[in-house]
Scaffold this active site. Sequence first.
Site, PDB file in Angstrom:
ATOM      1  N   ASP A 148       0.876  -1.171   0.000  1.00 53.59           N
ATOM      2  CA  ASP A 148       0.000   0.000   0.000  1.00 53.59           C
ATOM      3  C   ASP A 148       0.912   1.219   0.000  1.00 53.59           C
ATOM      4  OD1 ASP A 148      -1.688   2.116   0.484  1.00 53.59           O
ATOM      5  OD2 ASP A 148      -2.604   1.273   2.283  1.00 53.59           O
ATOM      6  N   SER A 162      -0.467  12.300 -16.109  1.00 51.90           N
ATOM      7  CA  SER A 162      -1.573  12.207 -17.062  1.00 51.90           C
ATOM      8  C   SER A 162      -1.557  13.417 -17.974  1.00 51.90           C
ATOM      9  CB  SER A 162      -2.908  12.147 -16.307  1.00 51.90           C
ATOM     10  OG  SER A 162      -4.001  12.349 -17.177  1.00 51.90           O
ATOM     11  N   TYR A 178      -8.273  14.200  -9.070  1.00 50.95           N
ATOM     12  CA  TYR A 178      -7.344  13.361  -9.834  1.00 50.95           C
ATOM     13  C   TYR A 178      -6.312  14.246 -10.523  1.00 50.95           C
ATOM     14  CZ  TYR A 178      -5.621  10.060 -13.341  1.00 50.95           C
ATOM     15  OH  TYR A 178      -4.813   9.275 -14.120  1.00 50.95           O
ATOM     16  N   LYS A 226      -2.088  14.668  -9.966  1.00 56.45           N
ATOM     17  CA  LYS A 226      -1.150  14.519 -11.075  1.00 56.45           C
ATOM     18  C   LYS A 226      -0.341  15.790 -11.295  1.00 56.45           C
ATOM     19  CE  LYS A 226      -2.168  10.268 -12.177  1.00 56.45           C
ATOM     20  NZ  LYS A 226      -1.189   9.186 -11.885  1.00 56.45           N
TER      21      LYS A 226
END
Length: 273
Positions: A58, A137, A150, A154
């Site tokens: 993890d 991304s 998200y 990034k």
Amino acid sequence: MTTARAWFITGASRGLGRAFTEAALAAGDNVVASSRNVEPLADLATEYPDTLVVLPLDVSDRKAVFAGVDRAAAAFGRLDVVVNNAGGLLYGMVEEATEEQARAHLDVNFFGAVWVAQAVLPHMRAQGGGRLLQVTSMGAAGGMATVGFYGAGKVALDSVSEALAMEVEQFGIKVTIVEMGGYDTGLFTKGITQTEPLPAYDALRAEIAEMWGEESGPDPSTAAPVIMELAGLPDPPRRLIIGGTAFDQVQELDKARADLYREWESLSRKAPG
């Protein structure tokens, strides 16, 4: 005779991580593949008993990351290529996200990648070099409704990776920010956490869903050859967009931002500094 490289890949059980793991193994390299759930890697472990080590991990647990990286380095004696790929998706409007959701998301997508980088650098420095691929991304070029957190993770990883690249280049460690396009990774199914929708955003949510459509993108395996080539370059780029469509879209986003700056240039210049 080419010496097999040692890879350490996070988020290796599905999507891009799985594709990169398969490609490296097929090339004759050694891989330590880590994931929270390693059961999907059982078939690869059977197929590659001598060159694949499966490691439950993890990445949001910093102590576990450092212990896991030590195990990964010991498995094949070194760490040549590290792919910081683990991540998930928090889907929903910014207002809808709970504190727990926001923090948990960034603990994996941003801090998890930072912990991995911190843990692998002493090993790479001791061996005189290595490659660190930071998977971000194409979305890091700008924010988008419903996936703001998200994108935030990034963008943060992108910025830290730029600084990191400057810091570790002196040790022969090459960092590349890998800006992935839209691939069918299962991010919107297996890797998703959704907020509790507020009715006030229903119209915008529907508009975004229609804009995206149902196209899931190409198979992650189609990106793997590019990653393999990138990992072998003697002088790799600081950042690389993966995907022709993504390349065009990022150029459009950059142009739109530059046009906006120019449109308001006169107001900007009214202030010194």
